[in-house]
Design a protein around this motif. Structure first.
Motif, PDB file in Angstrom:
ATOM      1  N   THR A 358      30.163  36.796  10.067  1.00  0.00           N
ATOM      2  CA  THR A 358      31.291  36.957   9.153  1.00  0.00           C
ATOM      3  C   THR A 358      32.209  35.751   9.239  1.00  0.00           C
ATOM      4  OG1 THR A 358      31.212  39.322   9.593  1.00  0.00           O
ATOM      5  CG2 THR A 358      33.155  38.490   8.453  1.00  0.00           C
ATOM      6  N   LEU A 359      32.627  35.299   8.067  1.00  0.00           N
ATOM      7  CA  LEU A 359      33.607  34.221   7.989  1.00  0.00           C
ATOM      8  C   LEU A 359      34.897  34.819   7.448  1.00  0.00           C
ATOM      9  CD1 LEU A 359      34.164  31.136   8.091  1.00  0.00           C
ATOM     10  CD2 LEU A 359      33.283  31.005   5.756  1.00  0.00           C
ATOM     11  N   LEU A 360      35.949  34.745   8.234  1.00  0.00           N
ATOM     12  CA  LEU A 360      37.243  35.269   7.787  1.00  0.00           C
ATOM     13  C   LEU A 360      38.085  34.091   7.300  1.00  0.00           C
ATOM     14  CD1 LEU A 360      38.027  37.812  10.665  1.00  0.00           C
ATOM     15  CD2 LEU A 360      37.106  38.309   8.393  1.00  0.00           C
ATOM     16  N   LEU A 361      38.529  34.165   6.046  1.00  0.00           N
ATOM     17  CA  LEU A 361      39.285  33.049   5.473  1.00  0.00           C
ATOM     18  C   LEU A 361      40.787  33.272   5.552  1.00  0.00           C
ATOM     19  CD1 LEU A 361      37.083  32.327   2.315  1.00  0.00           C
ATOM     20  CD2 LEU A 361      37.081  31.132   4.501  1.00  0.00           C
ATOM     21  N   SER A 362      41.212  34.432   6.015  1.00  0.00           N
ATOM     22  CA  SER A 362      42.644  34.672   6.154  1.00  0.00           C
ATOM     23  C   SER A 362      42.892  35.439   7.443  1.00  0.00           C
ATOM     24  CB  SER A 362      43.168  35.475   4.959  1.00  0.00           C
ATOM     25  OG  SER A 362      42.838  36.848   5.123  1.00  0.00           O
ATOM     26  N   ASP A 363      44.162  35.492   7.826  1.00  0.00           N
ATOM     27  CA  ASP A 363      44.502  36.223   9.048  1.00  0.00           C
ATOM     28  C   ASP A 363      44.538  37.725   8.824  1.00  0.00           C
ATOM     29  OD1 ASP A 363      44.741  33.850  10.341  1.00  0.00           O
ATOM     30  OD2 ASP A 363      46.907  33.675  10.009  1.00  0.00           O
ATOM     31  N   THR A 364      44.542  38.126   7.544  1.00  0.00           N
ATOM     32  CA  THR A 364      44.701  39.554   7.255  1.00  0.00           C
ATOM     33  C   THR A 364      43.406  40.230   6.813  1.00  0.00           C
ATOM     34  OG1 THR A 364      45.538  38.809   5.118  1.00  0.00           O
ATOM     35  CG2 THR A 364      47.165  39.534   6.720  1.00  0.00           C
ATOM     36  N   ALA A 365      42.341  39.441   6.655  1.00  0.00           N
ATOM     37  CA  ALA A 365      41.046  40.053   6.329  1.00  0.00           C
ATOM     38  C   ALA A 365      40.486  40.716   7.589  1.00  0.00           C
ATOM     39  CB  ALA A 365      40.080  38.999   5.815  1.00  0.00           C
ATOM     40  N   GLN A 366      39.710  41.764   7.380  1.00  0.00           N
ATOM     41  CA  GLN A 366      39.185  42.512   8.528  1.00  0.00           C
ATOM     42  C   GLN A 366      37.712  42.835   8.357  1.00  0.00           C
ATOM     43  OE1 GLN A 366      40.985  46.209   9.682  1.00  0.00           O
ATOM     44  NE2 GLN A 366      43.046  45.371   9.482  1.00  0.00           N
ATOM     45  N   ILE A 367      36.998  42.779   9.463  1.00  0.00           N
ATOM     46  CA  ILE A 367      35.598  43.202   9.428  1.00  0.00           C
ATOM     47  C   ILE A 367      35.337  44.121  10.619  1.00  0.00           C
ATOM     48  CG2 ILE A 367      34.936  41.076  10.657  1.00  0.00           C
ATOM     49  CD1 ILE A 367      32.585  42.775   8.199  1.00  0.00           C
ATOM     50  N   ASN A 368      34.599  45.162  10.384  1.00  0.00           N
ATOM     51  CA  ASN A 368      34.090  45.982  11.483  1.00  0.00           C
ATOM     52  C   ASN A 368      32.582  45.821  11.497  1.00  0.00           C
ATOM     53  OD1 ASN A 368      36.333  47.657  12.735  1.00  0.00           O
ATOM     54  ND2 ASN A 368      36.708  47.903  10.548  1.00  0.00           N
ATOM     55  N   ALA A 369      32.071  45.178  12.515  1.00  0.00           N
ATOM     56  CA  ALA A 369      30.637  44.936  12.598  1.00  0.00           C
ATOM     57  C   ALA A 369      30.072  45.772  13.731  1.00  0.00           C
ATOM     58  CB  ALA A 369      30.357  43.457  12.841  1.00  0.00           C
ATOM     59  N   ASN A 370      29.015  46.468  13.425  1.00  0.00           N
ATOM     60  CA  ASN A 370      28.495  47.394  14.414  1.00  0.00           C
ATOM     61  C   ASN A 370      26.973  47.457  14.371  1.00  0.00           C
ATOM     62  OD1 ASN A 370      28.398  49.396  16.330  1.00  0.00           O
ATOM     63  ND2 ASN A 370      28.736  51.058  14.859  1.00  0.00           N
ATOM     64  N   PRO A 371      26.321  46.637  15.202  1.00  0.00           N
ATOM     65  CA  PRO A 371      24.859  46.736  15.272  1.00  0.00           C
ATOM     66  C   PRO A 371      24.475  47.909  16.180  1.00  0.00           C
ATOM     67  CG  PRO A 371      25.685  44.778  16.444  1.00  0.00           C
ATOM     68  CD  PRO A 371      26.857  45.637  16.120  1.00  0.00           C
ATOM     69  N   GLN A 372      23.485  48.658  15.760  1.00  0.00           N
ATOM     70  CA  GLN A 372      23.050  49.805  16.571  1.00  0.00           C
ATOM     71  C   GLN A 372      21.541  49.784  16.718  1.00  0.00           C
ATOM     72  OE1 GLN A 372      24.942  52.701  13.820  1.00  0.00           O
ATOM     73  NE2 GLN A 372      25.746  53.657  15.683  1.00  0.00           N
ATOM     74  N   LEU A 373      21.098  49.660  17.946  1.00  0.00           N
ATOM     75  CA  LEU A 373      19.656  49.702  18.196  1.00  0.00           C
ATOM     76  C   LEU A 373      19.320  50.990  18.928  1.00  0.00           C
ATOM     77  CD1 LEU A 373      19.559  46.794  17.267  1.00  0.00           C
ATOM     78  CD2 LEU A 373      18.418  46.170  19.374  1.00  0.00           C
ATOM     79  N   GLU A 374      18.396  51.730  18.374  1.00  0.00           N
ATOM     80  CA  GLU A 374      17.938  52.925  19.088  1.00  0.00           C
ATOM     81  C   GLU A 374      16.430  52.803  19.242  1.00  0.00           C
ATOM     82  OE1 GLU A 374      19.721  56.728  17.723  1.00  0.00           O
ATOM     83  OE2 GLU A 374      20.900  55.422  16.422  1.00  0.00           O
ATOM     84  N   ILE A 375      16.012  52.674  20.478  1.00  0.00           N
ATOM     85  CA  ILE A 375      14.619  52.321  20.737  1.00  0.00           C
ATOM     86  C   ILE A 375      13.948  53.384  21.586  1.00  0.00           C
ATOM     87  CG2 ILE A 375      13.098  50.556  21.703  1.00  0.00           C
ATOM     88  CD1 ILE A 375      15.417  48.556  21.194  1.00  0.00           C
ATOM     89  N   PHE A 376      12.896  53.965  21.057  1.00  0.00           N
ATOM     90  CA  PHE A 376      12.179  55.018  21.786  1.00  0.00           C
ATOM     91  C   PHE A 376      10.757  54.612  22.138  1.00  0.00           C
ATOM     92  CE2 PHE A 376      15.600  56.980  19.421  1.00  0.00           C
ATOM     93  CZ  PHE A 376      16.213  57.731  20.406  1.00  0.00           C
ATOM     94  N   ALA A 377      10.402  53.354  21.850  1.00  0.00           N
ATOM     95  CA  ALA A 377       9.101  52.836  22.268  1.00  0.00           C
ATOM     96  C   ALA A 377       9.374  51.861  23.408  1.00  0.00           C
ATOM     97  CB  ALA A 377       8.431  52.122  21.095  1.00  0.00           C
ATOM     98  N   ASP A 378       8.345  51.605  24.262  1.00  0.00           N
ATOM     99  CA  ASP A 378       8.665  50.777  25.424  1.00  0.00           C
ATOM    100  C   ASP A 378       8.153  49.347  25.341  1.00  0.00           C
ATOM    101  OD1 ASP A 378       6.008  51.287  25.811  1.00  0.00           O
ATOM    102  OD2 ASP A 378       6.355  52.802  27.373  1.00  0.00           O
ATOM    103  N   ASP A 379       7.325  49.032  24.347  1.00  0.00           N
ATOM    104  CA  ASP A 379       6.792  47.679  24.256  1.00  0.00           C
ATOM    105  C   ASP A 379       7.227  47.055  22.921  1.00  0.00           C
ATOM    106  OD1 ASP A 379       5.397  45.345  24.507  1.00  0.00           O
ATOM    107  OD2 ASP A 379       3.423  46.236  24.162  1.00  0.00           O
TER     108      ASP A 379
END
Lengths: 450, 250
Positions: A358-379
């Motif tokens: 994310t590139l924020l061009l102002s001090d008042t812009a906002q981003i909520n970034a949330n990567p979520q990995l859910e892994i049930f395999a082992d390889d």
């Protein structure tokens, strides 16, 4: 208080829904009526999402819910405005097939489908239901993206009147890109549209699709789209979504793509317009040896909100997915990127990579970034990364010392950031058109009132 | 051409330059030498218009114009070029696009027509040859993935294309092997002319073997403590900087 809204979520739509169900012309088919009925009762049950829901906590959709937007009366659009908008949506130098919708309704007269390869279908849902494709359409519609997905998907199902259907038969190759153009022009009252799209790419077939939303500046409306895509064994699909809704418009869209074995999907989403925008893009990789790519760019300013939720399901072994999403936020814009990768127990040797910048061009812009990995395999090999930054003053100074004015230098650096996504557009005329939009977006007035 | 009078400058409240006087006339090559931290790079950056330095006293005139009132891009268009000590990498901006935008900005400022693609390309080819650069560099992003030497060469290449009237070279020799140094010096020397001036900022004398200066100034602790001809550089090389440090700290 939210429970009051939930209890009444379906109420504003009840009369319109009843009218649709009693109108034999709008009936479409028995299966569609059932899907509508299911949508309506799901909406009654679930209501619309609110910020109490984990997946919606950064987006306030109450202006959409309170707006109680209904589909517009037919044939109320001004033709001059429609044509002007269609012209501005036209991609210079692109030879394509075009399926055009105006305020949610298919317009055969504005579409161009001459020369479509035999056995390929592209057109409206009503046409598809009146064709030999009827059983295929009924078999898939609502199956991949069920009304229970969320309140907006339920509303979309309840309000099904029209949408695009694309069918490419086994081994078929769409020789030109196919454009789905959704145009919104003002009518007397603020309105909603609920495009319902179904795309079936049969085994080893190939297609590229450009899904465009464009609205007349100043138009007040709510687009609530739902798209289901099935990419069968060995098929290849490139999909570009170009969202250029009117600045005051609301846009909620859910896309469910299902991939079978050895298929390849590249989905690239470009979001520029709209006051409140929510995109759910779900990729279900359900066959071995498949590759899925989700890329996206959102470029917003003023008080725009843009929320992107992606989910990639790796259900089978030996598949890869790549995801790069970039955001450029100015003024008081707010963005959300939530990228979930779900690796099922069976999906050994999964290779999944997700990046969000994310590139924020102002001090008042906002981003909520949330990567979520859910892994049930082992390889498996899974990576993710998120970065948030501002324009580097050293870069600006460097460009200035070469004679490039400060504002231009900032535009150039912003463009460079976006270019990482733009250059992935494989259709040259579309890439050039998007370059222009990106450059123009940096010069356009950025403040407006919702 | 360039007249610096009693220049004082601060960074974050601390004074770095304590009153610099320097006059550079058209056709001359001046070298500014000095130990690390003496203020050499600060001076170069202030001439180019870096705004993190605060000029508290003094003036800089360029052809009689008050340089301190001009934005960096205006200074560039007036004919000042800074070859950076650490050129930045700018991913996503191709060298070609960047250079064309720069050249046309400068030409527009001077009231000249923008170059068309053919004219631009032939100019670029000529200057690339001068700097021994391969054409594939032009399609890459600005300085991205360039070695230290390639970046420095790219600076001089840009200078050759923009043909400034005053070139300020900030530690251009650092990171260059001897062959690259010769090529870079050759590029700089090709620009020498009676109506241009060059200011070479360097820690070491070796660049001055190839770009021979008319004047050498020694900067220490934010002041010019000694000026002389090209032999002064050799003296510095031999004796180091310790012998000139003393008077400056008095």
């Amino acid at each position: 208080m939210t429970s009051v809204i939930e209890n009444n979520a379906a109420e504003p739509y009840a009369a319109y829904f009843a009218g649709l169900m009693s109108d034999p012309l709008a009936g479409l088919s028995h299966a569609i009526r059932n899907l509508r009925r299911e949508g309506f009762s799901r909406l009654e049950e679930m209501g619309f999402p609110s910020q109490e829901d984990e997946d919606w906590r950064f987006l306030n959709v109450s202006p959409i819910v309170r707006g109680r937007f209904l589909p517009p009366p037919p044939a109320a659009a001004h033709e001059g405005e429609v044509r002007a908008l269609l012209d501005s949506a036209a991609i210079a130098g692109l030879d394509s097939y075009r399926v055009v919708f105006v305020n949610g309704r298919f317009r055969k007269d504005l579409s161009s489908l001459a020369g479509l390869p035999k056995a390929v279908f592209a057109g409206s849902l009503a046409e598809a239901l009146a064709s030999p494709l009827q059983t295929r359409v009924e078999e898939h519609l609502g199956k991949h993206l069920a009304p229970k997905f969320n309140g907006f998907a339920a509303l979309n199902a309840a309000m099904i009147e029209d949408g695009a259907v694309i069918f490419v038969p086994r081994g078929g190759v769409l020789d030109k890109p196919l454009e789905l153009v959704f145009v919104s022009v003002p009518v007397e009252n603020p309105f909603s549209t609920h495009p319902r799209n179904l795309v079936l790419i049969e085994p080893t077939a190939q297609a590229s699709v450009i899904e465009t939303y464009i609205g007349e500046p100043g138009a007040a409306y709510f687009t609530n789209a739902a798209t289901e895509v099935l990419v069968s064994e060995g098929a290849r699909l490139s999909w570009y979504k170009v969202q250029r809704e009117a600045q005051g418009a609301y846009h909620v869209a859910a896309t469910q793509i299902v991939q079978e074995r050895d298929s390849t999907v590249a989905h690239l989403a470009l979001n520029f317009g709209g006051a409140i925008v929510r995109n759910d893009i779900n990729l279900y990789i359900g066959g071995e040896g498949a590759t899925g790519v989700l890329d996206g760019l959102y470029m917003i300013s003023g008080r725009q909100w843009c929320d992107t939720h992606t989910r990639i399901d790796h259900a089978k072994p030996n598949c890869e997915s790549h995801e790069l999403y970039k955001g450029i936020l100015d003024d008081n814009a707010r963005g959300v990127f939530n990228g979930r990768i779900y690796v099922h127990q069976d999906a050994q040797k999964t290779d999944a990579k997700q990046t969000n910048q994310t590139l924020l061009l102002s001090d008042t812009a906002q981003i909520n970034a949330n990567p979520q990995l859910e892994i049930f395999a082992d390889d498996v090999k899974c990576t993710h990364g998120a970065t948030i930054g501002q324009i580097d003053e050293d870069h600006v100074f460097y460009l200035q010392t070469r004679g490039i004015p400060k504002d231009e230098a900032k535009s150039l650096l912003t463009y460079a950031f976006a270019n990482d996504i733009v250059r992935r557009i494989a259709i040259d005329p579309l890439r050039v058109a998007v370059e222009k939009i990106v450059l123009a977006a940096r010069e356009a007035p950025t403040d407006f009132v919702i | 051409m360039l007249e610096i009078r009693n220049l004082h400058a601060n960074v974050e409240g601390a004074e770095i330059l304590h009153g610099i006087d320097l006059t550079v006339r058209a056709g001359e090559v001046h070298a500014i030498m000095g130990p690390n931290g003496s203020g050499k790079s600060t001076l170069a950056q202030i001439i180019a218009g870096r705004d993190c330095y605060e000029v508290t006293e003094g003036t800089i005139l360029f052809d009689g114009k008050n340089l301190l009132e001009l934005e960096p891009e205006e200074r560039a268009c007036e004919g000042i070029f800074l070859a950076f000590q650490y050129p930045v990498e700018i991913p996503g901006v191709s060298n070609t696009y960047f250079l064309k935008a720069a050249l046309n900005a400068v030409r527009k400022y001077r009231g000249e027509d923008e170059l068309d693609a053919v004219e631009f390309l032939s100019l670029v080819r000529e200057k690339m040859k001068l700097l021994g650069m391969s054409e594939d560099l032009m399609n890459r992003s600005v300085n991205e993935g360039f070695s230290g030497g390639e970046k420095k060469r790219n600076e001089i290449f840009q200078m050759a294309v923009l043909s400034p009237r005053l070139a300020v070279l900030d530690e251009t020799d650092s990171g260059l092997d001897i062959d690259a140094l010769k090529i870079v010096a050759n590029g700089v020397n090709a620009l020498r002319s009676p109506d241009r001036a060059i200011l070479v900022v360097t820690h070491y004398q070796r660049l001055l073997d190839y770009i021979v200066p008319d004047y050498v100034h020694v900067l220490a602790n934010g002041r010019i403590v000694k000026s002389g001809g090209k032999d002064l550089a050799l003296e510095l090389e031999e004796k180091g900087y310790s012998w000139i440090d003393e008077p400056a700290s008095v």
